[in-house]
Design a protein around this motif. Structure first.
Motif, short mmCIF file in Angstrom:
data_model
loop_
_atom_site.label_atom_id
_atom_site.label_comp_id
_atom_site.label_asym_id
_atom_site.label_seq_id
_atom_site.Cartn_x
_atom_site.Cartn_y
_atom_site.Cartn_z
N SER A 60 0.83 -1.21 0.00
CA SER A 60 0.00 0.00 0.00
C SER A 60 0.87 1.26 0.00
O SER A 60 2.02 1.25 0.43
CB SER A 60 -0.92 0.02 1.22
OG SER A 60 -0.17 0.25 2.40
N TYR A 61 0.28 2.36 -0.47
CA TYR A 61 1.00 3.62 -0.50
C TYR A 61 1.32 4.09 0.92
O TYR A 61 2.38 4.68 1.16
CB TYR A 61 0.17 4.69 -1.22
CG TYR A 61 -0.02 4.39 -2.69
CD1 TYR A 61 1.07 4.29 -3.55
CD2 TYR A 61 -1.30 4.20 -3.22
CE1 TYR A 61 0.89 4.01 -4.90
CE2 TYR A 61 -1.48 3.93 -4.58
CZ TYR A 61 -0.38 3.83 -5.40
OH TYR A 61 -0.55 3.54 -6.73
N ASP A 82 0.97 10.71 -0.67
CA ASP A 82 0.72 11.37 -1.95
C ASP A 82 1.97 11.39 -2.82
O ASP A 82 1.91 11.13 -4.03
CB ASP A 82 0.23 12.80 -1.73
CG ASP A 82 -1.21 12.85 -1.23
OD1 ASP A 82 -1.92 11.82 -1.37
OD2 ASP A 82 -1.61 13.89 -0.69
N ARG A 130 2.65 7.88 -4.05
CA ARG A 130 1.69 7.50 -5.10
C ARG A 130 2.13 8.07 -6.44
O ARG A 130 2.13 7.37 -7.46
CB ARG A 130 0.29 8.00 -4.75
CG ARG A 130 -0.77 7.60 -5.76
CD ARG A 130 -2.14 8.13 -5.39
NE ARG A 130 -2.67 7.47 -4.21
CZ ARG A 130 -2.73 8.02 -3.01
NH1 ARG A 130 -2.29 9.28 -2.82
NH2 ARG A 130 -3.23 7.35 -1.98
N ARG A 156 3.38 5.72 -9.67
CA ARG A 156 2.72 5.84 -10.97
C ARG A 156 3.72 6.18 -12.06
O ARG A 156 3.67 5.64 -13.17
CB ARG A 156 1.61 6.89 -10.91
CG ARG A 156 0.40 6.45 -10.08
CD ARG A 156 -0.65 7.57 -10.03
NE ARG A 156 -1.17 7.90 -11.35
CZ ARG A 156 -2.19 7.27 -11.92
NH1 ARG A 156 -2.79 6.28 -11.30
NH2 ARG A 156 -2.62 7.64 -13.11
#
Length: 341
Positions: A195-196, A208, A211, A215
């Motif tokens: 998980s982030y 944030d 993430r 990406r």
């Protein structure tokens, strides 16, 4: 009950789905598979806990353009030393794969380093002086035409696979990874679905920021995610390795034909007496001979110079495996962990 029946139809579909979209949400996966998200998560946890399936991440081929180095190293061991030598290699973060193979070498290693200098430093200062190692031969990889993250179980319908493929991120330009990028890649190598929030805690960053970085790493193909299944559960339990050669001006066209074959897991251009290394899954040792015959039909100009069967993959992209091929643990893949001295 045959061991390959342990994966029921839904398990196989889930593995195939995660091979296409390894970080898709349980909700998205459940919608495609026609089951609820909680059931999807529970099934995946069972597969992962049993060592039957797992997701890892590792630097993608594009990293070679950023100075990274990928090499395949053959190792000859002194009599009686093969097991301790193999176990020692499995502990090294820059040795991502360790295979005990047949033929003219005892072990075949996949090695990732930050640059060619680090590879040389490790081979000369550590590998060649290791107790139990008689000799080694290093082959640098050039173009990687295909690798294991592109292999599919093929349990989904074309429509289901297409829906998951739509989850893919638009391609972005790759750059040089900074320290945070490297930390993220190392952490993801142990759990590609981490998980982030957990990633942020381990990388001393914010969710944030992590993430966005994750990406970008995936969109730029700087990192590859790979959902693996224990080989006895795949109907393809044997691994065949072929060292082959084609004319230099025909290598790209030949590689395109080779990578279209379902069994092929790796096709890479390498240095040495042969310019291609091919790894494929087959249904049996006997079936590996059929595969080689089919390979010669597909690429008539290809000359196979050497062949081997992997008797035991002790480590596969950072994951330790038992002699059945089930995951038992892991060592983070870290190409930048080669000591300076």
């Amino acid at each position: 009950m045959p061991e390959n029946r342990i994966l029921d139809d839904v398990d196989q579909q889930l593995v195939h789905a995660l091979q296409i979209a390894p970080r898709a949400s349980w909700t998205v996966l459940g919608r495609v598979l026609g089951i609820d998200a909680a059931t999807v998560a529970r099934r995946w946890q069972r597969l992962r806990d049993s060592g039957a399936a797992w997701i890892t991440c590792y630097p993608g081929p594009v990293m070679a353009g950023a100075g990274g180095c990928l090499a395949f190293v053959e190792v000859d061991c002194a009599s009686g030393h093969l097991l301790p030598v193999a176990r020692a290699f499995t502990e090294l973060p820059h040795v991502s794969t360790v295979e005990h193979v047949t033929g003219d070498r005892d072990l075949l290693l996949t090695v990732m380093t930050g640059d060619v200098g680090a590879l040389s430093r490790w081979v000369v200062g550590s590998l060649d002086t290791m107790d139990g190692v008689r000799a080694s031969r290093t082959h640098l990889a050039g173009s990687v035409f295909t690798e294991g993250s592109r292999w599919r179980l093929r349990a989904l319908t074309p429509a289901q696979a297409e829906r998951l493929s739509a989850e893919a991120l638009p391609v972005e330009a790759a750059g040089l990874p900074d320290e945070l990028d490297r930390r993220i890649m190392v952490e993801l190598s142990m759990d590609g679905r981490m998980s982030y929030t957990t990633l942020a805690e381990r990388c001393a960053s914010s969710p944030d920021t992590v993430r966005r970085r994750v990406r970008h790493l995936f969109a730029a193909r700087m990192v590859q995610a790979r959902c693996e299944v224990a080989r006895p559960l795949s109907d393809w339990p044997s691994v065949v390795l072929l060292w082959a050669g084609v004319p230099a001006d025909a290598i790209t066209e030949a590689a395109q034909r080779i990578t279209a074959m379902r069994e092929v897991r790796l096709c890479a251009g390498v240095t040495g007496r042969h310019n291609l290394l091919i790894a494929a899954w087959s249904r049996s040792v006997e079936d590996s001979q059929r595969f080689e015959a089919e390979l010669m039909r597909v690429v008539p100009e290809l000359v196979v110079g050497d062949r081997a069967i992997a008797l035991w993959q002790a480590k596969l992209q950072g994951q330790r495996l038992d002699q059945r091929g089930y995951r038992t643990g892991g060592v983070p893949v870290d190409p930048w962990a080669v000591p300076d001295a």
